[in-house]
Design a protein around this motif. Structure first.
Motif, short mmCIF file in Angstrom:
data_model
loop_
_atom_site.label_atom_id
_atom_site.label_comp_id
_atom_site.label_asym_id
_atom_site.label_seq_id
_atom_site.Cartn_x
_atom_site.Cartn_y
_atom_site.Cartn_z
N ARG A 55 0.84 -1.19 0.00
CA ARG A 55 0.00 0.00 0.00
C ARG A 55 0.88 1.24 0.00
O ARG A 55 1.88 1.31 0.71
N ARG A 56 0.50 2.22 -0.80
CA ARG A 56 1.26 3.47 -0.85
C ARG A 56 0.30 4.64 -1.03
O ARG A 56 -0.86 4.46 -1.37
N SER A 57 0.82 5.83 -0.80
CA SER A 57 0.03 7.04 -1.01
C SER A 57 0.11 7.41 -2.49
O SER A 57 1.20 7.50 -3.05
N ILE A 58 -1.06 7.61 -3.11
CA ILE A 58 -1.12 7.94 -4.53
C ILE A 58 -1.38 9.43 -4.67
O ILE A 58 -2.31 9.96 -4.07
N GLY A 59 -0.56 10.10 -5.45
CA GLY A 59 -0.64 11.55 -5.59
C GLY A 59 -1.44 11.97 -6.80
O GLY A 59 -1.39 11.34 -7.86
N TRP A 60 -2.18 13.07 -6.64
CA TRP A 60 -2.93 13.63 -7.75
C TRP A 60 -1.96 14.18 -8.80
O TRP A 60 -1.04 14.93 -8.50
N GLY A 61 -2.14 13.76 -10.06
CA GLY A 61 -1.27 14.23 -11.13
C GLY A 61 0.14 13.69 -11.07
O GLY A 61 1.04 14.20 -11.74
N ALA A 62 0.34 12.62 -10.30
CA ALA A 62 1.69 12.12 -10.05
C ALA A 62 1.94 10.77 -10.71
O ALA A 62 1.00 10.04 -11.06
N PHE A 63 3.22 10.41 -10.83
CA PHE A 63 3.58 9.15 -11.45
C PHE A 63 3.12 7.95 -10.63
O PHE A 63 2.97 6.85 -11.17
N SER A 64 2.86 8.14 -9.35
CA SER A 64 2.40 7.01 -8.53
C SER A 64 1.13 6.40 -9.10
O SER A 64 0.89 5.20 -8.94
N MET A 65 0.30 7.19 -9.79
CA MET A 65 -0.90 6.64 -10.42
C MET A 65 -0.52 5.68 -11.56
O MET A 65 -1.13 4.63 -11.73
N VAL A 66 0.49 6.04 -12.32
CA VAL A 66 0.98 5.16 -13.40
C VAL A 66 1.65 3.92 -12.80
O VAL A 66 1.43 2.79 -13.26
N GLU A 67 2.45 4.12 -11.79
CA GLU A 67 3.16 3.02 -11.16
C GLU A 67 2.19 1.99 -10.59
O GLU A 67 2.37 0.78 -10.73
N LEU A 68 1.13 2.49 -9.94
CA LEU A 68 0.12 1.58 -9.41
C LEU A 68 -0.58 0.83 -10.53
O LEU A 68 -0.81 -0.39 -10.44
N LEU A 69 -0.91 1.53 -11.62
CA LEU A 69 -1.54 0.88 -12.76
C LEU A 69 -0.66 -0.23 -13.31
O LEU A 69 -1.13 -1.36 -13.54
N LEU A 70 0.62 0.04 -13.50
CA LEU A 70 1.53 -0.97 -14.04
C LEU A 70 1.67 -2.16 -13.10
O LEU A 70 1.76 -3.31 -13.54
N THR A 71 1.70 -1.89 -11.81
CA THR A 71 1.77 -2.99 -10.83
C THR A 71 0.52 -3.85 -10.91
O THR A 71 0.60 -5.09 -10.88
N LEU A 139 9.82 15.47 -9.11
CA LEU A 139 10.00 14.29 -8.28
C LEU A 139 8.86 14.23 -7.27
O LEU A 139 8.69 15.13 -6.44
N GLU A 140 8.07 13.17 -7.35
CA GLU A 140 6.92 13.03 -6.45
C GLU A 140 7.37 12.76 -5.03
O GLU A 140 8.31 11.98 -4.79
N CYS A 141 6.69 13.37 -4.08
CA CYS A 141 7.03 13.21 -2.66
C CYS A 141 5.95 12.35 -1.97
O CYS A 141 5.08 12.87 -1.25
N GLU A 142 5.97 11.05 -2.25
CA GLU A 142 5.08 10.10 -1.59
C GLU A 142 3.61 10.53 -1.62
O GLU A 142 2.89 10.45 -0.62
N GLY A 143 3.18 11.02 -2.76
CA GLY A 143 1.78 11.37 -2.93
C GLY A 143 1.35 12.66 -2.26
O GLY A 143 0.17 13.01 -2.27
N GLU A 144 2.29 13.41 -1.70
CA GLU A 144 1.93 14.60 -0.93
C GLU A 144 2.39 15.91 -1.57
O GLU A 144 2.21 16.97 -0.99
N GLY A 145 2.98 15.85 -2.75
CA GLY A 145 3.46 17.06 -3.40
C GLY A 145 4.62 16.72 -4.32
O GLY A 145 4.86 15.55 -4.64
N PHE A 146 5.35 17.76 -4.74
CA PHE A 146 6.43 17.57 -5.72
C PHE A 146 7.66 18.37 -5.33
O PHE A 146 7.57 19.45 -4.74
N LEU A 147 8.80 17.81 -5.72
CA LEU A 147 10.07 18.51 -5.65
C LEU A 147 10.49 18.79 -7.09
O LEU A 147 10.64 17.86 -7.89
#
Length: 334
Positions: A55-71, A139-147
Motif C-alpha cells: 500500500r502506498r500514497s497515490i498523488g494527484w497528477g503524479a507518477f504514482s498513479m501510473v506506477e500503481l496501474l503498471l503494478t 519528483l513526487e514526494c510520496e503522494g503529498e506534493g512535488f520537488l
C-alpha cells in the motif's frame, strides 16, 4: 483514500459481481482503518477479491498513479494470464451497467482497448500546458506534493506569479539534486487523454513487457500529470497497438467547462474538487444513467448532492439486478 471508500467500492463489486471476474483492490496508505477493515472483512471469503499487499500514497497528477496501474497490470497477468479485459476504477466511480450488460457489450471488442486520446488540434491548450510542464523535472514526494529538480521557484514560474501548487498537486518545493530525467525512446510522441481505460489483454501484455514502454515509463516518472499521458503515448507508439485502440474511455464525466466559466463552479465546491469533474448529484442522475457509458464519476457521499445521487443509484441498480435474476429464472424454467 476517501473516507467513504469502502461504501463506493462495495457498490461497484455488488453491480459487477461474477465469480469468473478477478477484483484487485489497492487501498491507499492514507485510507482510514475503518474502511480498510470493513473491506477486508466483507470480502475475506471471496476467493476472487484480492487486496494488494503493498500500500502506498497515490498523488494527484503524479507518477504514482501510473506506477500503481503498471503494478496492477503485471499482477493481473501473473495471476490470470487469459483474461480478456482490465478495467481501472476508483472509489469515486459508480457502475452505470450491470455485469451482464458490460460483458455483453465488450464481447465483440475482444482484443481492442478503449482509451481516450485527445489530439493536438482538438486540445491545443492541454498540449501546450503539458509541454511547458515537461521542461521541468518533477519528483513526487510520496503522494503529498512535488520537488522540482534543479530549478528555483523564480526560474520555474518565470514572469508568472509564484504559486504554492498546481490545482490539487500538493505543495511544490525546489532543490538541486544529482538526478537527471532519462530521455524517452526515439519513436515516442506525447499524446494526452483520460487515465481511465478499458484495456484488452494484448495491450496489457505490451505495456508490461515491452522494453520501450518501460523506458518511456522511466522518462515520465519525473513529469507532472504522467497519468494523463503514459498509456496514450505508449500504446500510440506501437503500430500494432495503435490499430486496436477505440478512442473512448466508456465513462460519463461531466466537466464544468461546458456550463460557462468553470471557475464559478470550483468556487462553489470544496477544494478537494478543484480542477476536477463535477460531482454526481441527484439533479445529474438522469443524464448519467441515460448516457452510453459503462461507468460514471465523480461520486462523493461527503457531499449532500452526492448522497442524493447514490440513493437514486441504489434503487435503480437494485431494480436492474432483480430484473436480471427474474429473467434468468424464467429462462431456466423455459
Amino acid at each position: 483514500h476517501r473516507r467513504f471508500a469502502h461504501t463506493t467500492i462495495s457498490r461497484l463489486l455488488h453491480a459487477l459481481w461474477h465469480p469468473s471476474h478477478s477484483f484487485l483492490l489497492h487501498l491507499d496508505a492514507r485510507t482510514n482503518a475503518t474502511a480498510v477493515d470493513d473491506l477486508k472483512a466483507r470480502y475475506a471469503a471471496r476467493q476472487n477479491v484480492h487486496v494488494m499487499s503493498s500500500r502506498r500514497s497515490i498523488g494527484w497528477g503524479a507518477f504514482s498513479m501510473v506506477e500503481l496501474l503498471l503494478t496492477a497490470l503485471a499482477t493481473s497477468l501473473h495471476a490470470h494470464p487469459s483474461f480478456d479485459f482490465f478495467i481501472n476504477l476508483s472509489d469515486a466511480d459508480v457502475a452505470l451497467r450491470t455485469n451482464r450488460e458490460i460483458v455483453t457489450f465488450l464481447q465483440p471488442f475482444r482484443g481492442r482497448s478503449f482509451v481516450s486520446v485527445k489530439f493536438p488540434l482538438a486540445d491545443g491548450m492541454r498540449y501546450a500546458a503539458h509541454a511547458h510542464m515537461r521542461k521541468s523535472s518533477w519528483l513526487e514526494c510520496e503522494g503529498e506534493g512535488f520537488l522540482i529538480l534543479n530549478q528555483t521557484g523564480g526560474e520555474f514560474f518565470g514572469g508568472e506569479q509564484r504559486r504554492c501548487c498546481y490545482a490539487r498537486s500538493g505543495p511544490i518545493v525546489y532543490a538541486n539534486l544529482p538526478i537527471t530525467r532519462p530521455e524517452p525512446p526515439d519513436r515516442f510522441d506525447f499524446f494526452h487523454g483520460s487515465q481511465w481505460v478499458v484495456l484488452a489483454r494484448p495491450a496489457v501484455e505490451w505495456l508490461v513487457n515491452d522494453a520501450d514502454a518501460a523506458a518511456f515509463a522511466r522518462h515520465v516518472s519525473l513529469t507532472y500529470m504522467a497519468d494523463e499521458s503514459y498509456v496514450q503515448s505508449a500504446l500510440m507508439a506501437s503500430a500494432a497497438m495503435r490499430s486496436t485502440l477505440i478512442n473512448h474511455n466508456l465513462r460519463y464525466i461531466d466537466w464544468p467547462h461546458g456550463y460557462g466559466d468553470p471557475v464559478k463552479y470550483y468556487q462553489s465546491v470544496d477544494s478537494r474538487h478543484w480542477s476536477g469533474p463535477m460531482v454526481l448529484t441527484g439533479e445529474r442522475f438522469d443524464k448519467a444513467i441515460s448516457s452510453p457509458a459503462l461507468f460514471a464519476r465523480k461520486a462523493d457521499i461527503d457531499d449532500q448532492g452526492g448522497v442524493s445521487f447514490m440513493r437514486k443509484w441504489d434503487q435503480w441498480i437494485s431494480a436492474k439486478l432483480v430484473l436480471e435474476r427474474e429473467d434468468a429464472a424464467d429462462t431456466e424454467i423455459a
